[in-house]
Design an enzyme around this catalytic site. Structure first.
Site, PDB file in Angstrom:
ATOM      1  N   HIS A 124       0.821  -1.225   0.000  1.00  0.00           N
ATOM      2  CA  HIS A 124       0.000   0.000   0.000  1.00  0.00           C
ATOM      3  C   HIS A 124       0.848   1.266   0.000  1.00  0.00           C
ATOM      4  O   HIS A 124       0.364   2.331  -0.348  1.00  0.00           O
ATOM      5  CB  HIS A 124      -0.928  -0.001   1.220  1.00  0.00           C
ATOM      6  CG  HIS A 124      -2.013  -1.038   1.126  1.00  0.00           C
ATOM      7  ND1 HIS A 124      -3.295  -0.721   0.776  1.00  0.00           N
ATOM      8  CD2 HIS A 124      -1.975  -2.373   1.288  1.00  0.00           C
ATOM      9  CE1 HIS A 124      -4.026  -1.841   0.750  1.00  0.00           C
ATOM     10  NE2 HIS A 124      -3.241  -2.848   1.057  1.00  0.00           N
ATOM     11  N   ASP A 152       3.264   9.721  -0.374  1.00  0.00           N
ATOM     12  CA  ASP A 152       2.128   8.914   0.064  1.00  0.00           C
ATOM     13  C   ASP A 152       1.864   7.838  -0.984  1.00  0.00           C
ATOM     14  O   ASP A 152       1.883   8.142  -2.185  1.00  0.00           O
ATOM     15  CB  ASP A 152       0.887   9.828   0.191  1.00  0.00           C
ATOM     16  CG  ASP A 152      -0.062   9.380   1.282  1.00  0.00           C
ATOM     17  OD1 ASP A 152      -0.071   8.180   1.596  1.00  0.00           O
ATOM     18  OD2 ASP A 152      -0.795  10.230   1.820  1.00  0.00           O
TER      19      ASP A 152
HETATM   20  C1  G6P Z   1      -0.828   3.150   6.314  1.00  0.00           C
HETATM   21  C2  G6P Z   1      -0.360   1.741   6.038  1.00  0.00           C
HETATM   22  C3  G6P Z   1      -1.348   0.730   6.593  1.00  0.00           C
HETATM   23  C4  G6P Z   1      -1.639   1.032   8.049  1.00  0.00           C
HETATM   24  C5  G6P Z   1      -2.127   2.470   8.222  1.00  0.00           C
HETATM   25  C6  G6P Z   1      -2.366   2.839   9.689  1.00  0.00           C
HETATM   26  O1  G6P Z   1      -1.940   3.449   5.532  1.00  0.00           O
HETATM   27  O2  G6P Z   1      -0.156   1.522   4.664  1.00  0.00           O
HETATM   28  O3  G6P Z   1      -0.836  -0.575   6.473  1.00  0.00           O
HETATM   29  O4  G6P Z   1      -2.600   0.141   8.550  1.00  0.00           O
HETATM   30  O5  G6P Z   1      -1.151   3.328   7.687  1.00  0.00           O
HETATM   31  O6  G6P Z   1      -1.215   2.657  10.443  1.00  0.00           O
HETATM   32  P1  G6P Z   1      -1.146   1.771  11.755  1.00  0.00           P
HETATM   33  O7  G6P Z   1       0.296   1.815  12.161  1.00  0.00           O
HETATM   34  O8  G6P Z   1      -2.049   2.417  12.741  1.00  0.00           O
HETATM   35  O9  G6P Z   1      -1.599   0.387  11.408  1.00  0.00           O
END
Ligand code: G6P
Length: 465
Positions: free
Chosen positions: A162, A370
């Site tokens: 992602h 991003d």
């Molecule tokens: C980004 C990453 C995701 C992640 C999200 C939230 O979008 O690509 O994989 O889940 O951030 O981050 P966190 O550390 O709270 O999972």
């Protein structure tokens, strides 16, 4: 137990930690998050999701949520510290985002990264049905595809990143670059957000592993690992429906009234992350106020900054800096009862978010880097009235698709200021051709289309094995 035919594996389960601790299990729908993206694809399909429940220590069995079977992976305190906060979010995350903060390297983090990836692979190997599709998500689990293939060569394994995949100069800094590439290459199909990421990956595979690369992908161990760009998206129809609701329209009007009836509202919604360019944006806004090009309360900025990764030092320091700057701007340019920046460090529900989108004349999405930025797409989907302007960083994956936005280089403060003023000068009650074009794009390229195109490509990649 081997009966799951579609298995999603992601660092986290898509459940809300706070709700879960009260025994109420709801799908975690934070703006732009991974759970948010996959929700419409998986609800009411017989899918299984394997991931961490968000708190260290044992997790009791969880009920199905929105028809999806949840299997928790337990992480200990040291797993969370060294895998999630360490290797994933202090080594890979900054490096993959142009090293806007320096990547930190510790050997014990690598041990944890391997150990945790192995645990996710073991759980998956236990529950996946013969020949099942396993869809591994994101940078926390880059070793897992190869670990899973070693145990279960019958599976059809997809991997989707992602976040951006960096240029070779940056990736080459990773002491464990060979292992990380080999881990991903355990998949049958590796998906990225942008074609540039595919090129970066091909170059690295050729350079580090000395493999043959062609337009299909990378050849390794006598198989082809297919690669491709699949820009992730949102549930456009859902956001459109929500944003059309009378309740949301009324809420949007009330929000504007609560803000003191300004002529223009600028909105930003970000996870509180140093990649999001929040400080650059605040600086541009402060200078515009100081130069007298913008005036309070004629114009106000609403900054939603959702707390994130709060135990990681760079995030703590960022929060301090952002909050100090917000205080400074309000101290210099606010008046009693009138703020220049309305700063909200909290999670909003979908309805409130839709109302904010509808209340905003200019949505400023200006990350330094991003992978995609789904907030930009949500704003466009929410503007069912065809009005509103999107200020978008050229370094967000979304810029490759939403080309009609006001595109900016967030490092160029003067450019950012000028373009913000230009966007604010547009008549906010007048539907624009730019918004219409972007809306048509997110309607045609929604999350269902994304999942369909990825899963069809995965099937094709596995067809010839
Ligand atoms: C980004 C990453 C995701 C992640 C999200 C939230 O979008 O690509 O994989 O889940 O951030 O981050 P966190 O550390 O709270 O999972």
């Amino acid at each position: 137990m081997r009966d799951a035919s579609l298995v999603v594996v992601a660092s986290r389960l898509p459940i809300n930690d706070a709700a879960a601790s009260e025994g109420v299990f709801e799908w975690r729908r934070s703006p732009g998050g991974l759970g948010e993206a996959l929700h419409p694809v998986l609800i009411n399909t017989p899918a299984t999701w394997i991931g961490w429940a968000g708190k260290p220590g044992p997790t009791p069995p969880l009920p199905d949520v929105d028809g999806v079977h949840l299997i928790p992976v337990e992480l200990t305190d040291s797993d969370v510290r060294d895998h999630y906060e360490g290797f994933a979010n202090s080594t890979l995350w900054p490096l993959y985002h142009d090293a806007v903060e320096p990547a930190v390297h510790h050997r014990r983090w690598w041990e944890a990264y391997q150990r945790v990836n192995q645990r996710y692979a073991d759980h998956t190997a236990r529950v996946a049905a013969h020949g099942a599709v396993v869809w591994v998500q994101d940078y926390h689990l880059q070793l897992m595809p190869a670990m899973l293939r070693a145990q279960r060569p019958d599976l059809r394994i997809g991997f989707f990143l992602h976040v951006p995949f960096p240029p070779p100069e940056l990736f080459m800094q990773l002491p464990r670059r060979t292992e990380l590439l080999r881990g991903m290459l355990g998949a049958d199909l590796i998906g990225f957000q942008r074609t540039q990421a595919v090129h970066n990956f091909h170059q690295l595979a050729a350079k580090v592993l000395d493999t043959t690369v062609d337009e299909r992908g990378v050849q390794v161990d006598g198989r082809v690992v297919y690669t491709g760009a699949f820009p992730v998206s949102i549930d456009t129809a859902e956001m459109e429906a929500l944003a059309s609701h009378d309740e949301v329209v009324e809420k949007a009007a009330k929000l504007r009234a609560d803000l003191g009836g300004p002529r223009r509202v600028i909105l930003s919604v970000d996870r509180l992350d140093y990649t999001k360019g929040i400080e650059h944006r605040l600086k541009a806004y402060r200078e515009l106020l100081a130069d007298g090009r913008l005036k309070v309360p004629e114009t106000v900025l609403v900054q939603v900054a959702i707390p994130s990764r709060e135990r990681v030092e760079q995030y703590r320091l960022l929060r301090d800096r952002v909050e100090r700057e917000v205080g400074r701007i309000n101290g210099d340019f606010g008046r009693l009862g009138v703020a220049a920046v309305h700063y909200l460090s909290q999670v909003f529900d979908r309805t409130e978010l839709a109302a904010l989108y509808r209340a905003a004349d200019v949505m400023a999405v200006t990350p330094l880097r991003d992978g995609m930025n789904l907030v930009a797409k949500e704003y466009v989907a929410a503007r069912v009235d065809g009005c509103g302007a999107l200020l978008l960083s050229e370094f967000a994956g979304a810029a490759a698709e939403l080309t009609q936005a006001y595109l900016v280089n967030p490092h160029d403060v003067e450019g950012l200021k000028d373009t913000l003023v230009e966007a604010l000068e547009a008549d906010p009650t007048e539907p624009t051709a730019q918004m219409a074009a972007m809306r048509a794009h997110v309607r045609d390229h929604d999350i269902q289309a994304w999942a369909r195109s990825y899963l069809t490509a995965l099937e094709a990649a596995c067809a010839g094995r």
